[in-house]
Design a protein around this motif. Structure first.
Motif, PDB file in Angstrom:
ATOM      1  N   LYS A 163      -3.634  13.862  -1.487  1.00  0.00           N
ATOM      2  CA  LYS A 163      -2.991  12.548  -1.419  1.00  0.00           C
ATOM      3  C   LYS A 163      -3.613  11.583  -2.430  1.00  0.00           C
ATOM      4  CE  LYS A 163      -1.490  12.771   3.401  1.00  0.00           C
ATOM      5  NZ  LYS A 163      -1.578  12.144   4.734  1.00  0.00           N
ATOM      6  N   GLN A 164      -4.937  11.580  -2.518  1.00  0.00           N
ATOM      7  CA  GLN A 164      -5.597  10.703  -3.485  1.00  0.00           C
ATOM      8  C   GLN A 164      -5.246  11.107  -4.914  1.00  0.00           C
ATOM      9  OE1 GLN A 164      -9.814  10.299  -2.821  1.00  0.00           O
ATOM     10  NE2 GLN A 164      -9.537   9.375  -0.806  1.00  0.00           N
ATOM     11  N   PHE A 165      -5.160  12.403  -5.156  1.00  0.00           N
ATOM     12  CA  PHE A 165      -4.846  12.869  -6.507  1.00  0.00           C
ATOM     13  C   PHE A 165      -3.406  12.527  -6.890  1.00  0.00           C
ATOM     14  CE2 PHE A 165      -3.796  16.005  -9.794  1.00  0.00           C
ATOM     15  CZ  PHE A 165      -4.801  15.700 -10.703  1.00  0.00           C
ATOM     16  N   ILE A 166      -2.489  12.614  -5.951  1.00  0.00           N
ATOM     17  CA  ILE A 166      -1.100  12.234  -6.233  1.00  0.00           C
ATOM     18  C   ILE A 166      -1.040  10.760  -6.629  1.00  0.00           C
ATOM     19  CG2 ILE A 166       1.174  11.877  -5.169  1.00  0.00           C
ATOM     20  CD1 ILE A 166       0.542  14.515  -3.556  1.00  0.00           C
ATOM     21  N   LYS A 167      -1.771   9.915  -5.936  1.00  0.00           N
ATOM     22  CA  LYS A 167      -1.839   8.499  -6.318  1.00  0.00           C
ATOM     23  C   LYS A 167      -2.432   8.354  -7.710  1.00  0.00           C
ATOM     24  CE  LYS A 167      -2.171   6.823  -1.571  1.00  0.00           C
ATOM     25  NZ  LYS A 167      -2.986   6.129  -0.560  1.00  0.00           N
ATOM     26  N   MET A 198       0.847  -1.187   0.000  1.00  0.00           N
ATOM     27  CA  MET A 198       0.000   0.000   0.000  1.00  0.00           C
ATOM     28  C   MET A 198       0.890   1.247   0.000  1.00  0.00           C
ATOM     29  SD  MET A 198      -3.118   0.826   2.496  1.00  0.00           S
ATOM     30  CE  MET A 198      -4.116   2.207   2.154  1.00  0.00           C
ATOM     31  N   SER A 199       0.601   2.163  -0.891  1.00  0.00           N
ATOM     32  CA  SER A 199       1.424   3.360  -1.015  1.00  0.00           C
ATOM     33  C   SER A 199       1.114   4.357   0.103  1.00  0.00           C
ATOM     34  CB  SER A 199       1.206   4.015  -2.376  1.00  0.00           C
ATOM     35  OG  SER A 199      -0.149   4.348  -2.548  1.00  0.00           O
ATOM     36  N   ALA A 200       2.118   5.148   0.435  1.00  0.00           N
ATOM     37  CA  ALA A 200       1.979   6.132   1.508  1.00  0.00           C
ATOM     38  C   ALA A 200       2.456   7.496   1.039  1.00  0.00           C
ATOM     39  CB  ALA A 200       2.781   5.695   2.722  1.00  0.00           C
TER      40      ALA A 200
END
Length: 147
Positions: free
Chosen positions: A22-26, A1-3
């Motif tokens: 954070k969601q947009f960076i993913k 899972m990415s952090a």
């Protein structure tokens, strides 16, 4: 899972929408076809970032961002992105942009570096700017997943 983590060294970045960001960076990593392990965003002053610039790159000048790719394999990206809040505020005033717009632009700039984009030549800079603008526009219409 990415952090994706946000840290403050010596100056508070004072921004909202951290979950959406954070969601947009993913989302950017997904669009770019890259696997994310971890990114630490460290917000700091000009003084702190200048010392890193001198120590690690032997550059004796102010900058708004330093991006370090710490990946140990080709499977997933790990990085640290240092951002000078002093530079963000000055750049926003110079570019007639809001502080938050400029902060997001620089955050996306660091993400794009980790995805493999460069900005040394005029062609690379033009593509980097184009991609920053693309993701800034996409961020505005991005919907946060609530699970």
């Amino acid at each position: 899972m990415s952090a994706i983590k946000f840290y403050v060294i010596d100056i508070n970045p004072a921004f909202t929408q951290k979950i959406k960001l954070k969601q947009f960076i993913k989302h950017i990593f997904s669009i770019e076809g890259k696997k994310l392990d971890r990114i630490d965003f460290i917000f700091c002053s000009d003084e702190y970032l200048l010392s890193l610039n001198q120590q690690f790159l032997q550059h004796d000048y102010l900058t708004d961002i330093l991006t370090f790719d710490l990946s140990t394999n080709n499977k997933a990206i790990t990085g640290e992105v240092y951002i000078s809040i002093d530079r963000i505020k000055e750049n926003a005033a110079t570019n007639n942009a809001t502080y938050l717009h400029e902060l997001k632009r620089v955050i996306f700039h660091g993400v794009l570096h980790l995805c493999g984009y460069l900005d040394k030549t005029s062609e690379e800079k033009a593509l980097m700017t184009e991609m920053e603008n693309y993701y800034l526009n996409q961020f505005e219409v991005f919907h946060v997943e609530t699970r």
